[in-house]
Design a protein around this motif. Structure first.
Motif, PDB file in Angstrom:
ATOM      1  N   THR A 182       0.822  -1.200   0.000  1.00 56.00           N
ATOM      2  CA  THR A 182       0.000   0.000   0.000  1.00 56.00           C
ATOM      3  C   THR A 182       0.858   1.253   0.000  1.00 56.00           C
ATOM      4  N   LEU A 183       0.425   2.240  -0.764  1.00 57.53           N
ATOM      5  CA  LEU A 183       0.961   3.590  -0.695  1.00 57.53           C
ATOM      6  C   LEU A 183      -0.240   4.523  -0.595  1.00 57.53           C
ATOM      7  N   VAL A 184      -0.344   5.242   0.540  1.00 58.50           N
ATOM      8  CA  VAL A 184      -1.511   6.088   0.787  1.00 58.50           C
ATOM      9  C   VAL A 184      -1.052   7.480   1.196  1.00 58.50           C
ATOM     10  N   LEU A 185      -1.632   8.492   0.567  1.00 57.05           N
ATOM     11  CA  LEU A 185      -1.485   9.883   0.985  1.00 57.05           C
ATOM     12  C   LEU A 185      -2.846  10.320   1.504  1.00 57.05           C
ATOM     13  N   SER A 186      -2.890  10.804   2.748  1.00 58.79           N
ATOM     14  CA  SER A 186      -4.190  11.121   3.331  1.00 58.79           C
ATOM     15  C   SER A 186      -4.112  12.384   4.171  1.00 58.79           C
ATOM     16  N   THR A 187      -5.223  13.076   4.240  1.00 60.17           N
ATOM     17  CA  THR A 187      -5.341  14.241   5.113  1.00 60.17           C
ATOM     18  C   THR A 187      -6.780  14.328   5.601  1.00 60.17           C
ATOM     19  N   VAL A 188      -6.952  14.714   6.865  1.00 60.47           N
ATOM     20  CA  VAL A 188      -8.277  14.852   7.466  1.00 60.47           C
ATOM     21  C   VAL A 188      -8.336  16.186   8.192  1.00 60.47           C
ATOM     22  N   ASP A 189      -9.359  16.978   7.861  1.00 60.65           N
ATOM     23  CA  ASP A 189      -9.624  18.230   8.569  1.00 60.65           C
ATOM     24  C   ASP A 189     -10.948  18.051   9.299  1.00 60.65           C
ATOM     25  N   PRO A 190     -10.913  17.828  10.637  1.00 57.71           N
ATOM     26  CA  PRO A 190     -12.163  17.545  11.367  1.00 57.71           C
ATOM     27  C   PRO A 190     -13.094  18.747  11.447  1.00 57.71           C
ATOM     28  N   TYR A 191     -12.579  19.929  11.221  1.00 52.97           N
ATOM     29  CA  TYR A 191     -13.416  21.131  11.217  1.00 52.97           C
ATOM     30  C   TYR A 191     -13.183  21.874   9.909  1.00 52.97           C
ATOM     31  N   PHE A 192     -13.571  21.214   8.801  1.00 52.64           N
ATOM     32  CA  PHE A 192     -13.463  21.839   7.486  1.00 52.64           C
ATOM     33  C   PHE A 192     -14.330  23.094   7.422  1.00 52.64           C
ATOM     34  N   THR A 193     -15.454  23.065   8.127  1.00 54.78           N
ATOM     35  CA  THR A 193     -16.280  24.254   8.310  1.00 54.78           C
ATOM     36  C   THR A 193     -16.387  24.535   9.800  1.00 54.78           C
ATOM     37  N   ILE A 194     -16.794  25.747  10.162  1.00 52.35           N
ATOM     38  CA  ILE A 194     -16.887  26.115  11.578  1.00 52.35           C
ATOM     39  C   ILE A 194     -17.995  25.342  12.275  1.00 52.35           C
ATOM     40  N   ASP A 195     -18.903  24.739  11.493  1.00 50.72           N
ATOM     41  CA  ASP A 195     -19.989  23.963  12.082  1.00 50.72           C
ATOM     42  C   ASP A 195     -19.576  22.533  12.406  1.00 50.72           C
ATOM     43  N   GLY A 196     -18.325  22.180  12.124  1.00 46.17           N
ATOM     44  CA  GLY A 196     -17.834  20.854  12.485  1.00 46.17           C
ATOM     45  C   GLY A 196     -17.937  19.826  11.387  1.00 46.17           C
ATOM     46  N   ILE A 197     -18.148  20.251  10.146  1.00 49.36           N
ATOM     47  CA  ILE A 197     -18.153  19.301   9.027  1.00 49.36           C
ATOM     48  C   ILE A 197     -16.696  18.933   8.712  1.00 49.36           C
ATOM     49  N   SER A 198     -16.408  17.644   8.676  1.00 43.16           N
ATOM     50  CA  SER A 198     -15.048  17.175   8.436  1.00 43.16           C
ATOM     51  C   SER A 198     -14.855  16.848   6.961  1.00 43.16           C
ATOM     52  N   ARG A 199     -13.585  16.857   6.536  1.00 43.49           N
ATOM     53  CA  ARG A 199     -13.251  16.481   5.166  1.00 43.49           C
ATOM     54  C   ARG A 199     -12.026  15.581   5.181  1.00 43.49           C
ATOM     55  N   ALA A 200     -12.105  14.469   4.464  1.00 42.70           N
ATOM     56  CA  ALA A 200     -10.988  13.534   4.361  1.00 42.70           C
ATOM     57  C   ALA A 200     -10.676  13.303   2.893  1.00 42.70           C
ATOM     58  N   ILE A 201      -9.405  13.360   2.546  1.00 39.93           N
ATOM     59  CA  ILE A 201      -8.952  13.125   1.176  1.00 39.93           C
ATOM     60  C   ILE A 201      -7.924  12.002   1.201  1.00 39.93           C
ATOM     61  N   ASP A 202      -8.124  10.997   0.361  1.00 43.91           N
ATOM     62  CA  ASP A 202      -7.192   9.875   0.254  1.00 43.91           C
ATOM     63  C   ASP A 202      -6.777   9.695  -1.201  1.00 43.91           C
ATOM     64  N   VAL A 203      -5.501   9.506  -1.420  1.00 47.00           N
ATOM     65  CA  VAL A 203      -4.973   9.099  -2.712  1.00 47.00           C
ATOM     66  C   VAL A 203      -4.157   7.838  -2.455  1.00 47.00           C
TER      67      VAL A 203
END
Length: 767
Positions: free
Chosen positions: A478-499
């Motif tokens: 496996t080769l994985v690049l990942s990032t997670v922003d648990p507060y992508f918006t001020i309302d607490g919506i998270s965003r996760a990106i995986d390649v």
């Protein structure tokens, strides 16, 4: 004419008497008062002259007399820097002659085994004995006694300490403590006298101290400790109080040691009293007009034996409920009315809510790297709002579930000068959230593998995670690049990106000669719908290649012949999760639920793939936890196409049914390859036990387990008879690289041809 006064190692009280007697009798060294022309200091080696001048009660130009001379001697001796001090008068000049105490150049311990050298050195420094400090024989004697006291706490009653002082050049000394530790005294007998309701053996089983056990070489439970004995006596008291013996009392304890200081006998004298039954529970005081609400919190009922534990739980529940109404300092007293003639008791719960308060300020302490906002945004108790105990507990749990801190505590402090304000202080203890790993690993399923990863769960203290992972294991690369922003918006919506780029070699009894290659990318968003519920949705793209020419499973061969060696897919992900656990890494209570659906809406592979999970943790005691995990998976092809075989579920091994080889359950191809299936069921239960000697540390625990489950293909019938099952024991550890489980089990329900693997371990799973 020269006059001299001197002080050498006198105590201040003795000095004062001597000076008073000398002045009264007209001592020979007495001088007539005179005006000081100059002050000289002689004999200094290390001490700064300013230290001496600052201690003198006179200056040039002052009138000098015997009283000032005596005061100067006392002040100089009180500094602790000098072992001899003299004052000589020479034609209006005061000459202060000092002899400095030697400086401790080093401290050595000879024969030390029981304690850590640095720990003892730090302890002795509190007594004034340490490198760079002035040496004083009296302090050395006290240090020697402190060392002996330390050995007494370890039941080494025969320990002897000899202090040797070795002079060195430049007025320095080495201090050596030669220790003969001897052998530890063991508890040879524990006696309980005065008991009749319960046997002595039953009561002794409550004690951590014991007379001998097979783990005593590790736990040292047969070594006497006053602290441990007091804790055992409290356990004994709680045992009686929880069984109705309201007037139980420990009358006395006797600890006797044998003449050779090797055997200890402990005798505990108790008075049981009589058992009491609760006939009524009454609420008295101010309950804010909500008596019916508070009555639902009472856990002890009329007709039951009086239980101190239930009373404590009830009073705490009352205080917590008052806290939800803003009364942070409510008091609830349990006052039993005892009738000795009938053995009955009426429990009166008297409440005083005190005053209602609001939170003025929330402070964050202990964070050296994490930003305050990362903690504050998890809080549901707001500043300038009424105090709410439930919201504060929820906030603490949310901060703890971040996984960035090893400890999270919330303290309530009154604001000075006000009656209706409090401050909350959130004290956290940071832990390492980053991981840099380069090296080799070994697992029971993948054998030797090379791994490299850079992962930071709390990058720059922002609460975001960023990672690069590389795995070269035999069955999955496996080769994985990942990032997670648990507060992508001020309302607490998270965003996760995986390649990612993954290659998988399914288990094959005839050799690893085919593989699945899957490059892809995805983006997911998590929307919190409540404090515990989060809905996930996202979209991705992946391209699956089936490679290999020989020994390829027939199902894979047929799929490749029909739909091609390369299949593209655009899966849409929709999911829901509810996390009510008290901790994500080491849960002790609470529930976790998850439902996930992958829908291949475009591309060559069209399918639905659903997975559901349920976890429940039940605290049996403060240190024993029962955990359940259930997981079910289901998949179906769409658009007239079969379910993609490379999306199959697999079973066997850690995370599914332990003691069976990793990925070996379910359908088997005609060439002996384990190809998985489109349906899966896992049922697991674990009893977590504390590791002896670790106290209440939940990051390292033993467990016993029972697992059941299997994997089925599209043409297989799901029946209870086809389930596999296993049982065993294991070790759970929250290691620096993630949760680790080591298990040893045996199948208790298997079929001929099943592949068994009793010893297994894995990183990254709680079950």
């Amino acid at each position: 004419m020269r006059f001299s006064s001197r002080l050498s190692s006198f105590r201040p009280s003795v000095l004062s008497l001597a000076l008073a007697a000398a002045l009264t009798a007209g001592s020979a060294w007495g001088v007539e008062p005179f005006k000081l022309k100059d002050i000289r200091v002689e004999g200094l080696q290390r001490t700064d002259a300013g230290t001496v001048f600052a201690s003198l009660p006179f200056r040039i130009g002052d009138t000098y007399n015997d009283e000032k001379g005596a005061a100067a001697l006392r002040a100089l001796f009180a500094t602790g820097l000098f072992k001899d001090v003299r004052i000589e008068i020479d034609d209006g000049v005061v000459v202060v002659i000092v002899e400095e105490r030697p400086i401790i150049s080093g401290i050595e311990f000879v024969g030390l085994k029981e304690f850590d050298k640095d720990t003892l050195a730090k302890s002795l420094k509190d007594f004034g004995i340490g490198e760079g400090l002035s040496f004083d024989k009296a302090l050395a004697d006290r240090a020697e006694q402190e060392l002996k006291r330390q050995y007494l706490t370890r039941s080494l009653y025969g320990a002897e300490v000899v202090t040797t002082v070795t002079p060195l050049e430049r007025n320095r000394v080495n201090v050596t403590f030669t220790i003969t530790e001897g052998t530890a005294a063991r508890i040879s007998e524990i006696r309980i006298v005065g008991n009749s309701a319960f046997s002595e053996g039953t009561l002794k089983e409550l004690f951590d101290l014991n007379e001998g056990g097979w783990l005593n070489w590790y736990t040292k439970a047969d070594r006497y400790s006053r602290t441990k004995l007091n804790a055992d006596l409290e356990t004994l008291r709680a045992y009686y109080l929880n069984r109705g013996y309201l007037e139980f009392n420990v009358e006395s304890t006797q600890v006797a040691i044998s003449p050779d200081k090797q055997d200890i006998t402990i005798t505990v004298n108790v008075k049981e009293g009589q058992p009491y039954t609760v006939t009524a529970v009454k609420l008295e005081g101010d309950y804010l007009g909500k008596e019916d609400d508070f009555k639902t919190l009472v856990t002890i009922k009329p007709g039951q034996a009086y239980r101190a534990e239930a009373v404590a739980e009830t009073t705490k529940a009352f205080i917590d409920r008052f806290g939800t109404f803003g009364y942070a300092f409510a008091k609830v007293d349990a006052r039993p009315d005892i009738d000795r003639a009938t053995g009955q008791v009426v429990l009166n719960l008297v409440a005083d809510p005190q005053r209602r308060v609001y939170v003025r300020r929330i402070n964050v302490a202990g964070n050296t790297r994490t930003r305050d906002e990362v903690v504050r945004r998890e809080f549901r108790q707001f500043e300038s709002s009424w105090y709410d105990g439930r919201k504060i507990k929820l906030s603490r749990d949310r901060v703890d579930r971040l996984g960035y801190f090893s400890e999270v505590n919330v303290e309530t402090n009154e604001v000075p000068g006000t009656l209706d304000q409090v401050d909350l202080t959130v004290t956290i203890k940071e832990k390492a959230t980053g991981n840099l790993l380069v090296g080799a690993g070994f697992s029971s399923a993948d054998k030797l593998s090379l791994t490299a990863s850079i992962k930071q769960e709390n990058v720059f203290g922002s609460g975001n995670s960023l990672g690069i992972e590389l795995n070269t294991s035999r069955s999955q690369r496996t080769l994985v690049l990942s990032t997670v922003d648990p507060y992508f918006t001020i309302d607490g919506i998270s965003r996760a990106i995986d390649v990612y780029y993954r290659t998988t070699k399914p288990l094959n009894s005839q050799g690893e000669t085919y593989e699945l290659v899957v490059p892809g990318a995805s983006v997911r968003f998590g929307v919190p719908f409540s404090e515990l519920d989060t809905v996930f949705f996202g979209i991705g793209y992946e391209r699956t290649s089936i490679k290999g020419a020989t020994a390829i499973p027939q199902n894979y061969f047929n799929y490749r012949e029909t739909y091609g060696a390369v299949s593209s897919s655009v899966p849409v992900t929709i999911g829901w999760a509810r996390d009510g656990r008290d901790s994500a890494l080491v849960p002790n209570e609470g529930r976790y639920q998850r439902l996930n659906l992958d829908w291949g809406i475009a591309g060559d592979a069209r399918y639905l793939r659903a997975n559901a999970q349920f976890q429940q943790y039940i605290p049996l005691t403060r240190r024993f936890t029962l955990g359940f995990n259930a997981e079910a998976g289901w998949g179906k092809g769409l658009g007239g196409k079969p379910y993609p075989i490379f999306k199959n579920f697999f079973g066997g091994g850690l995370g599914t049914v332990r003691a069976f080889d990793q990925g070996s359950l379910g359908p088997v191809d005609v060439i002996g390859a384990f190809i998985g299936g489109n349906r899966r069921l896992n049922l697991q239960s674990q009893l977590y036990l504390p590791v002896p000697g670790t106290g209440n540390d939940r990051t390292l625990r033993w467990f016993g387990f029972v697992d059941a489950g299997n994997v089925w293909g599209e043409n297989d019938k799901v029946t209870a008879k086809s389930l596999r099952a296993s049982a065993g024991v294991g070790l759970s550890w929250v290691s620096p690289v993630g949760p680790l489980q080591l298990s040893y089990g045996s199948p208790i329900r298997k079929q001929p041809g099943d592949r068994i693997q009793r010893l297994q371990f894995q990183i990254g799973t709680a079950f």
